[in-house]
Design a protein around this motif. Structure first.
Motif: not given
Length: 213
Positions: A28, A32, A130, A132, A135-136, A143
């Motif tokens: 992830a 990004g 998950n 997300q 990914y940040y 974030e």
């Protein structure tokens, strides 16, 4: 109904799921890095300018970098990293380590609240899908750091049955850092103060939390 009884088992399952999360998180994070965050250049430029104060929020000043400080704490983080290296990959690396630290803090929160390892296993299992949050870590954005400090803030509030003044002080400091990273966090500490004041009977200490913040 899907039965995942193995999630109720030993600490070995927890370690196994944690390792899987590291690998899925790396994927992830890489995703990004290949999709640049729209404000990435602004954050990096602000980080470079902070040391000399060579920036402004006013458009009228010519020859000086102009940008609004919507997340004032994040450029400071980039400035600190720039003393080590100006490579954007250092930012990604540190933020991925921040992600790992975040899920370890969340693990502690789950153990405090639910007391059973199976809930930690369920957390790690669901986190695999998950992407997300990790990914940040592959983006130049606030974030990832904000999520860490929010998790630390919650851990400070739940780790003891009775919080002392020092606990409220540390919670306020962490909340202040989270606010500097993402000002939208502003109302959260006051909501926590209202909760402890109205429902937990901790009126003096809850008020101290807001005063420290």
């Amino acid at each position: 109904m899907l039965k995942l009884k193995f999630l109720n088992s030993s600490d070995k399952v927890r370690r196994f799921l944690f390792i899987i999360n590291i690998f899925s998180g790396l994927v992830a994070c890489y995703l990004g890095t290949i999709n640049q965050f729209p404000d990435a250049d602004h954050y990096i430029q602000l980080g470079k300018c902070l040391l000399e104060g060579d920036f402004t929020s006013w458009q009228e000043f010519k020859g000086i970098y102009n940008e609004t400080l919507r997340t004032p704490g994040y450029p400071i983080f980039l400035l600190i990293l720039s003393f080590v290296s100006n490579s954007v990959w250092l930012i990604y690396l540190v933020q991925f380590l921040v992600y790992i630290l975040t899920i370890l803090v969340v693990e502690k929160i789950i153990l405090v609240l639910f007391k059973k390892l199976k809930y930690v296993n369920w957390f790690y299992f669901l986190l695999i899908f998950n992407i997300q949050i990790p990914y940040y870590s592959g983006l130049v954005s606030a974030e990832c750091l904000t999520i860490l400090f929010v998790a630390i803030y919650l851990y400070i509030l739940v780790r003891k049955e009775e919080l002392i003044v020092k606990d409220w002080m540390w919670a306020a400091i962490v909340a202040g850092i989270a606010f500097q990273l993402r000002p939208a966090f502003l109302l959260f500490p006051f909501c926590a103060t209202a909760y402890f004041f109205l429902f937990k009977g901790r009126k003096p200490s809850a008020l101290l939390h807001s005063v420290f913040f």
